[in-house]
Design an enzyme around this catalytic site. Structure first.
Site, short mmCIF file in Angstrom:
data_model
loop_
_atom_site.label_atom_id
_atom_site.label_comp_id
_atom_site.label_asym_id
_atom_site.label_seq_id
_atom_site.Cartn_x
_atom_site.Cartn_y
_atom_site.Cartn_z
N CYS A 113 46.67 72.29 42.36
CA CYS A 113 46.31 71.18 41.45
C CYS A 113 44.95 71.39 40.78
CB CYS A 113 46.31 69.85 42.20
SG CYS A 113 47.95 69.43 42.82
N HIS A 250 42.13 64.61 37.97
CA HIS A 250 43.47 65.04 38.37
C HIS A 250 44.28 63.78 38.70
CE1 HIS A 250 46.81 66.92 40.21
NE2 HIS A 250 46.47 66.63 41.45
N ASN A 280 52.32 63.33 39.53
CA ASN A 280 51.38 64.44 39.77
C ASN A 280 52.00 65.73 39.22
OD1 ASN A 280 49.78 66.48 40.80
ND2 ASN A 280 49.66 65.63 42.86
O1 UT7 Z 1 47.61 66.80 44.06
C1 UT7 Z 1 47.31 67.25 45.32
C2 UT7 Z 1 46.66 66.22 46.08
N1 UT7 Z 1 47.62 65.31 46.62
C3 UT7 Z 1 47.27 64.07 46.78
O2 UT7 Z 1 46.20 63.71 46.38
C4 UT7 Z 1 48.17 63.15 47.56
C5 UT7 Z 1 47.31 62.37 48.52
N2 UT7 Z 1 48.01 61.40 49.31
C6 UT7 Z 1 48.53 60.28 48.78
O3 UT7 Z 1 48.52 60.07 47.60
C7 UT7 Z 1 49.04 59.24 49.75
O4 UT7 Z 1 48.67 59.57 51.06
C8 UT7 Z 1 50.57 59.05 49.69
C9 UT7 Z 1 50.97 58.39 48.39
C10 UT7 Z 1 51.27 60.38 49.85
C11 UT7 Z 1 51.02 58.13 50.83
O5 UT7 Z 1 50.32 56.90 50.76
P1 UT7 Z 1 49.63 56.31 52.08
O6 UT7 Z 1 49.11 54.98 51.74
O7 UT7 Z 1 48.68 57.33 52.59
O8 UT7 Z 1 50.86 56.13 53.03
P2 UT7 Z 1 51.11 56.80 54.46
O9 UT7 Z 1 51.38 58.24 54.33
O10 UT7 Z 1 50.06 56.33 55.40
O11 UT7 Z 1 52.47 56.11 54.83
C12 UT7 Z 1 52.58 54.68 55.02
C13 UT7 Z 1 54.03 54.37 55.34
C14 UT7 Z 1 54.61 55.28 56.40
O12 UT7 Z 1 55.47 54.52 57.21
P3 UT7 Z 1 54.98 54.00 58.66
O13 UT7 Z 1 54.64 55.24 59.42
O14 UT7 Z 1 53.79 53.14 58.38
O15 UT7 Z 1 56.17 53.27 59.15
C15 UT7 Z 1 55.42 56.27 55.61
O16 UT7 Z 1 56.50 56.81 56.35
O17 UT7 Z 1 54.83 54.57 54.16
C16 UT7 Z 1 55.93 55.41 54.49
N3 UT7 Z 1 56.32 56.15 53.29
C17 UT7 Z 1 57.14 55.66 52.36
N4 UT7 Z 1 57.75 54.47 52.26
C18 UT7 Z 1 58.50 54.24 51.17
C19 UT7 Z 1 55.95 57.41 52.92
N5 UT7 Z 1 56.52 57.72 51.74
C20 UT7 Z 1 57.26 56.64 51.37
C21 UT7 Z 1 58.07 56.35 50.27
N6 UT7 Z 1 58.66 55.14 50.20
N7 UT7 Z 1 58.26 57.23 49.26
#
Ligand code: UT7
Length: 323
Positions: A113, A250, A280
């Site tokens: 990225c 980004h 992204n």
């Molecule tokens: O470009 C390279 C750099 N990449 C990035 O910058 C990405 C960085 N990370 C992020 O943007 C975020 O961490 C995400 C968008 C990937 C995830 O958001 P988050 O607020 O960190 O959520 P999380 O990973 O803590 O997950 C929260 C909950 C989980 O469920 P439990 O364990 O709380 O029951 C996940 O399993 O959300 C769940 N979850 C989803 N739910 C619905 C993860 N993906 C999804 C989804 N739909 N697509």
């Protein structure tokens, strides 16, 4: 001294737009979750006949047209991508051929990225070193090809597209008010490899592989790393957040963008956000965002523009330029 000045800009997006709701029948997710956690509303997905080379070529042609130049005027193509058409030759050389260029040289640069930020600084050094006068800097990606479409934690986040800049050597006094690239700061740290990677490759599995990400872990590091390199870039240039006209980060997650801008003290109205439209797009995200803001008249000649990116590796970096 010589400065690398933006002479043209262009972009290209696949025809097909995929809205969040389309994921609802594929994985356990919702439009509401995706919008709330990321800001993404839609992304473009490449058809079979749309590849990193074809999108990159279209973006390059648009950038050349906006510069009033032809491929004959270009000495070098630097393509930032992690999704090349082939393992080799470089997709940049394919684009060079598609443009009908039978002179100069072209190569790919891989920093995931952060690729476009790395590519702009690389092009700048070729220009300052006298090896090239005009460089096409392209970010082009087809991440849809390396997604695991059954993994809701990643498949909803990424999209395809391309953006390009023409950078040109210009004599400068080196003043802050002069056009061109003013300062940059790059970093990488391989200790974070397992947090964001593709689980295949020519030398290991002999396959292309799929993107794997511990999203929460990447998120935890993102804001600190981004703001560190930006503060270093500010120090080099002797500027503060107040001097910036446009912050073009980004586009991975709106929450990361907002938190970074807030930590730096960059006013909300100076932040260019396109993650809602494109998702992204990795190395294409910064030039796509730049294209949108240049086309709608926000970024104008003479504006001080701050670019930033962070991604797999980890790699991260920032560039400050006078448009
Ligand atoms: O470009 C390279 C750099 N990449 C990035 O910058 C990405 C960085 N990370 C992020 O943007 C975020 O961490 C995400 C968008 C990937 C995830 O958001 P988050 O607020 O960190 O959520 P999380 O990973 O803590 O997950 C929260 C909950 C989980 O469920 P439990 O364990 O709380 O029951 C996940 O399993 O959300 C769940 N979850 C989803 N739910 C619905 C993860 N993906 C999804 C989804 N739909 N697509």
């Amino acid at each position: 001294m010589i400065r690398s000045v933006v002479r043209g800009i262009g972009s290209a997006l696949p025809r097909r737009i995929m809205k969040n709701a389309e994921f609802e029948g594929m994985v356990d997710t919702s439009d509401e979750w995706i919008v709330q956690r990321t800001g993404i509303q839609q992304r473009h997905i490449a058809a079979d006949d749309e590849t990193t080379a074809s999108l990159g070529e279209s973006a390059a042609r648009a950038a050349l047209a906006s510069a009033g130049l032809t491929p004959d005027d270009i000495d070098l193509i630097v393509l930032a991508t992690s999704t090349p058409d082939n393992t080799f030759p470089a997709t940049a050389v394919n684009i060079q051929n598609r443009l009908g260029m039978q002179h100069g040289f072209a190569f790919d640069l891989q920093a995931v990225c952060s690729g476009f930020v790395y590519a702009v600084t690389t092009a700048d050094l070729y220009i300052k070193g006298g090896l090239a006068r005009r460089v096409l800097v392209i970010g082009s990606e087809t991440f849809s090809r390396i997604l695991d479409w059954s993994d809701r934690g990643t498949c909803v986040l990424f999209g395809d597209g391309a953006g390009a800049l023409v950078l040109e050597a210009e004599e400068s006094q080196g003043a802050l008010s002069d056009r061109g690239l003013i300062a940059a700061s790059l970093r990488s740290d391989g200790v974070h490899k397992e947090k964001l990677y593709v689980d295949g490759g020519p030398s290991t599995t002999g396959t292309v592989g799929h993107l794997r990400m511990e999203g929460r872990e990447v998120f935890k590091h993102a804001v600190g790393m981004i703001t560190d390199v930006i503060e270093e870039t500010f120090r080099q240039a002797g500027v503060t957040a107040d001097d910036i006209d446009w912050f073009v980060p980004h586009q991975a997650n709106k929450r990361i963008i907002d938190a970074s801008a807030k930590k730096l003290g960059i006013a909300e109205e100076k932040v260019v956000t396109t993650v809602q439209l494109h998702g992204n797009t990795s190395a294409a995200s910064v030039p796509l965002a730049l294209s949108v803001a240049a086309a709608d008249g926000r970024i104008k000649k003479g504006d001080l523009v701050l670019l930033e990116a962070m991604g797999g590796g980890f790699t991260w970096g920032a560039v400050l330029l006078r448009w």
